[in-house]
Motif scaffolding. Structure first.
Motif, PDB file in Angstrom:
ATOM      1  N   ILE A   1       0.853  -1.187   0.000  1.00 27.34           N
ATOM      2  CA  ILE A   1       0.000   0.000   0.000  1.00 27.34           C
ATOM      3  C   ILE A   1       0.889   1.236   0.000  1.00 27.34           C
ATOM      4  CG2 ILE A   1      -1.822   1.258   1.212  1.00 27.34           C
ATOM      5  CD1 ILE A   1      -2.484  -1.398   2.655  1.00 27.34           C
ATOM      6  N   GLY A   2       0.639   2.142  -0.924  1.00 24.84           N
ATOM      7  CA  GLY A   2       1.433   3.360  -0.963  1.00 24.84           C
ATOM      8  C   GLY A   2       0.943   4.294  -2.035  1.00 24.84           C
ATOM      9  N   ALA A   3       1.176   5.565  -1.839  1.00 26.98           N
ATOM     10  CA  ALA A   3       0.763   6.577  -2.807  1.00 26.98           C
ATOM     11  C   ALA A   3       1.590   6.458  -4.082  1.00 26.98           C
ATOM     12  CB  ALA A   3       0.938   7.970  -2.199  1.00 26.98           C
ATOM     13  N   PRO A   4       1.108   7.027  -5.191  1.00 25.73           N
ATOM     14  CA  PRO A   4       1.896   7.048  -6.429  1.00 25.73           C
ATOM     15  C   PRO A   4       3.270   7.678  -6.173  1.00 25.73           C
ATOM     16  CG  PRO A   4      -0.336   7.830  -6.844  1.00 25.73           C
ATOM     17  CD  PRO A   4      -0.201   7.692  -5.358  1.00 25.73           C
ATOM     18  N   GLY A   5       4.318   7.008  -6.612  1.00 32.07           N
ATOM     19  CA  GLY A   5       5.664   7.540  -6.445  1.00 32.07           C
ATOM     20  C   GLY A   5       6.336   7.184  -5.131  1.00 32.07           C
ATOM     21  N   SER A   6       5.678   6.348  -4.308  1.00 32.73           N
ATOM     22  CA  SER A   6       6.239   6.023  -2.985  1.00 32.73           C
ATOM     23  C   SER A   6       7.279   4.915  -3.039  1.00 32.73           C
ATOM     24  CB  SER A   6       5.113   5.635  -2.013  1.00 32.73           C
ATOM     25  OG  SER A   6       4.409   4.497  -2.482  1.00 32.73           O
ATOM     26  N   GLY A   7       7.437   4.265  -4.204  1.00 28.65           N
ATOM     27  CA  GLY A   7       8.488   3.242  -4.339  1.00 28.65           C
ATOM     28  C   GLY A   7       7.991   1.813  -4.330  1.00 28.65           C
ATOM     29  N   LYS A   8       6.680   1.626  -4.387  1.00 27.61           N
ATOM     30  CA  LYS A   8       6.126   0.265  -4.370  1.00 27.61           C
ATOM     31  C   LYS A   8       6.652  -0.574  -5.532  1.00 27.61           C
ATOM     32  CE  LYS A   8       1.553   0.630  -4.367  1.00 27.61           C
ATOM     33  NZ  LYS A   8       1.552   1.495  -5.378  1.00 27.61           N
ATOM     34  N   GLY A   9       6.686   0.013  -6.718  1.00 28.95           N
ATOM     35  CA  GLY A   9       7.114  -0.721  -7.909  1.00 28.95           C
ATOM     36  C   GLY A   9       8.548  -1.214  -7.800  1.00 28.95           C
ATOM     37  N   THR A  10       9.424  -0.357  -7.300  1.00 28.64           N
ATOM     38  CA  THR A  10      10.833  -0.726  -7.118  1.00 28.64           C
ATOM     39  C   THR A  10      10.968  -1.892  -6.156  1.00 28.64           C
ATOM     40  OG1 THR A  10      11.606   1.527  -7.550  1.00 28.64           O
ATOM     41  CG2 THR A  10      13.080   0.107  -6.299  1.00 28.64           C
ATOM     42  N   GLN A  11      10.250  -1.814  -5.036  1.00 30.42           N
ATOM     43  CA  GLN A  11      10.368  -2.863  -4.024  1.00 30.42           C
ATOM     44  C   GLN A  11       9.687  -4.158  -4.464  1.00 30.42           C
ATOM     45  OE1 GLN A  11      12.513  -2.466  -1.853  1.00 30.42           O
ATOM     46  NE2 GLN A  11      12.764  -0.244  -2.047  1.00 30.42           N
ATOM     47  N   ALA A  12       8.608  -4.050  -5.230  1.00 30.90           N
ATOM     48  CA  ALA A  12       7.965  -5.253  -5.769  1.00 30.90           C
ATOM     49  C   ALA A  12       8.955  -6.007  -6.653  1.00 30.90           C
ATOM     50  CB  ALA A  12       6.710  -4.878  -6.556  1.00 30.90           C
ATOM     51  N   LYS A  13       9.694  -5.269  -7.493  1.00 31.08           N
ATOM     52  CA  LYS A  13      10.687  -5.900  -8.370  1.00 31.08           C
ATOM     53  C   LYS A  13      11.779  -6.577  -7.534  1.00 31.08           C
ATOM     54  CE  LYS A  13      13.561  -5.032 -12.440  1.00 31.08           C
ATOM     55  NZ  LYS A  13      14.671  -5.879 -11.973  1.00 31.08           N
ATOM     56  N   ASN A  14      12.225  -5.921  -6.474  1.00 30.42           N
ATOM     57  CA  ASN A  14      13.236  -6.510  -5.594  1.00 30.42           C
ATOM     58  C   ASN A  14      12.730  -7.805  -4.948  1.00 30.42           C
ATOM     59  OD1 ASN A  14      15.071  -4.452  -6.064  1.00 30.42           O
ATOM     60  ND2 ASN A  14      14.439  -3.245  -4.292  1.00 30.42           N
ATOM     61  N   LEU A  15      11.489  -7.793  -4.519  1.00 33.42           N
ATOM     62  CA  LEU A  15      10.903  -8.968  -3.869  1.00 33.42           C
ATOM     63  C   LEU A  15      10.763 -10.132  -4.846  1.00 33.42           C
ATOM     64  CD1 LEU A  15       8.208  -7.094  -1.782  1.00 33.42           C
ATOM     65  CD2 LEU A  15      10.005  -8.536  -0.816  1.00 33.42           C
ATOM     66  N   ILE A  16      10.463  -9.816  -6.086  1.00 34.39           N
ATOM     67  CA  ILE A  16      10.345 -10.849  -7.121  1.00 34.39           C
ATOM     68  C   ILE A  16      11.731 -11.431  -7.439  1.00 34.39           C
ATOM     69  CG2 ILE A  16       9.777 -11.246  -9.562  1.00 34.39           C
ATOM     70  CD1 ILE A  16       7.674  -8.919  -9.143  1.00 34.39           C
ATOM     71  N   ASP A  17      12.696 -10.535  -7.658  1.00 35.42           N
ATOM     72  CA  ASP A  17      14.038 -10.963  -8.075  1.00 35.42           C
ATOM     73  C   ASP A  17      14.792 -11.699  -6.968  1.00 35.42           C
ATOM     74  OD1 ASP A  17      13.541  -9.788 -10.506  1.00 35.42           O
ATOM     75  OD2 ASP A  17      14.731  -7.983 -10.120  1.00 35.42           O
ATOM     76  N   GLU A  18      14.669 -11.233  -5.730  1.00 33.88           N
ATOM     77  CA  GLU A  18      15.516 -11.754  -4.658  1.00 33.88           C
ATOM     78  C   GLU A  18      14.816 -12.722  -3.701  1.00 33.88           C
ATOM     79  OE1 GLU A  18      18.165  -9.142  -2.642  1.00 33.88           O
ATOM     80  OE2 GLU A  18      18.185  -7.671  -4.268  1.00 33.88           O
ATOM     81  N   MET A  19      13.478 -12.656  -3.641  1.00 33.72           N
ATOM     82  CA  MET A  19      12.778 -13.495  -2.661  1.00 33.72           C
ATOM     83  C   MET A  19      11.756 -14.435  -3.287  1.00 33.72           C
ATOM     84  SD  MET A  19      12.422 -11.017   0.672  1.00 33.72           S
ATOM     85  CE  MET A  19      12.382 -12.431   1.769  1.00 33.72           C
ATOM     86  N   GLY A  20      11.680 -14.420  -4.619  1.00 33.92           N
ATOM     87  CA  GLY A  20      10.831 -15.384  -5.308  1.00 33.92           C
ATOM     88  C   GLY A  20       9.343 -15.118  -5.253  1.00 33.92           C
ATOM     89  N   TYR A  21       8.966 -13.882  -4.970  1.00 37.49           N
ATOM     90  CA  TYR A  21       7.543 -13.543  -4.948  1.00 37.49           C
ATOM     91  C   TYR A  21       6.963 -13.496  -6.367  1.00 37.49           C
ATOM     92  CZ  TYR A  21       6.630 -12.510  -0.041  1.00 37.49           C
ATOM     93  OH  TYR A  21       6.410 -12.621   1.307  1.00 37.49           O
ATOM     94  N   ASN A  22       5.660 -13.710  -6.452  1.00 39.14           N
ATOM     95  CA  ASN A  22       4.925 -13.553  -7.708  1.00 39.14           C
ATOM     96  C   ASN A  22       4.138 -12.248  -7.634  1.00 39.14           C
ATOM     97  OD1 ASN A  22       5.162 -16.408  -9.090  1.00 39.14           O
ATOM     98  ND2 ASN A  22       4.770 -16.784  -6.930  1.00 39.14           N
TER      99      ASN A  22
END
Length: 213
Positions: free
Chosen positions: A8-29
Motif C-alpha cells: 500500500i502506498g501513494a503514487p511515487g512512494s516506491g512500491k514498484g521498485t520494491q515489488a521488483k526486488n521482492l520478485i528478483d531476490e525473494m521469489g515472490y509472484n
C-alpha cells in the motif's frame, strides 16, 4: 512459507521498485490487476471475453469480476504473492480477505511518506522513453540537463506530472487509504516502512519484516 503481501502506498512512494526486488531476490509472484486483466483478455478465456465486453462498453470492471480474476490467477498453496494496486478501498480489502486470501498468512506493508515530499518528487520526475531511465531534477538529475545519461535522448515530463494533477491524485489516495490502514492495523497485520529512506534501506527493512513474520 513467506506471507502473502499487500503493498500500500501513494503514487511515487516506491512500491514498484520494491515489488521488483521482492520478485528478483525473494521469489515472490507479482499480482497487478491491470496486467492480469490484459493477460486474461489476450488468452481469450471465458473470463477474458467477459472482461473485454465490459471494457469495450466503456465501463469499469466491477469488484466481483476483479475477485473472479484474482481467484483464477492465484494459487496460494505453495506460492507467495504481492498484491499491488489492490485493494484501493476498505470494501475491496475486506473482499480480498474473504474471497481470495481466505485466512492465508498475509500482511500489509504501507510505504509511509509525507505526501508533500511525494508531490515534489513526482513533479520533478523526468523519463527517457527509449532507455527507460527515470530521473529527478532534485535527487537524481541527469548529467546534461534535459538529456538521458544512457541514451542521450530528450527527457520527457509527463503531462499528468504537473502539480495540480498530482495533488488531486494524492488527495484521492489519502481519502481512501486511511480506512484500509485502520482495517489492517486493527487485525495486527499492518507494517509501516519509511518510504523517504533510500530504496536499499527500504528493501532491507521489508526483508526483516518478512523474516520475522
Amino acid at each position: 512459507m513467506k506471507p502473502q503481501l499487500i503493498l500500500i502506498g501513494a503514487p511515487g512512494s516506491g512500491k514498484g521498485t520494491q515489488a521488483k526486488n521482492l520478485i528478483d531476490e525473494m521469489g515472490y509472484n507479482h499480482i497487478s490487476t491491470g496486467d492480469l486483466l490484459r493477460a486474461e483478455i489476450a488468452k481469450g478465456s471465458e473470463l477474458g471475453q467477459k472482461l473485454k465486453s465490459i471494457l469495450d462498453a466503456g465501463n469499469l470492471v466491477d469488484d466481483a469480476t476483479v475477485l473472479e480474476l484474482l481467484n483464477a490467477n492465484c494459487e496460494l498453496e505453495g506460492k507467495s504473492y504481492i498484491f499491488d494496486g489492490y485493494p484501493r478501498n476498505l470494501e475491496q480489502a475486506k473482499a480480498l480477505d474473504e474471497h481470495v486470501l481466505k485466512g492465508a498468512n498475509s500482511m500489509a506493508i504501507y510505504f509511509d511518506i509525507d505526501l508533500e515530499i511525494l508531490i515534489e518528487r513526482i513533479v520533478n520526475r523526468r523519463t527517457a522513453p527509449k532507455s527507460g531511465e527515470i530521473y529527478n531534477l532534485i535527487t537524481r538529475p541527469p548529467k546534461v540537463p534535459g538529456k538521458c545519461d544512457v541514451s542521450g535522448e530528450d527527457l520527457v515530463h509527463r503531462k499528468d506530472d504537473n502539480e495540480d494533477t498530482v495533488r488531486n491524485r494524492m488527495n484521492i489516495f489519502k481519502e481512501n487509504v486511511d480506512p484500509i490502514l485502520e482495517y489492517y492495523e486493527g487485525q495486527g497485520r499492518l507494517q509501516r516502512v519509511n518510504a523517504a529512506s533510500s530504496a536499499v534501506e527500504v528493501f532491507e527493512l521489508i526483508k526483516k519484516i518478512i523474516d520475522n513474520k
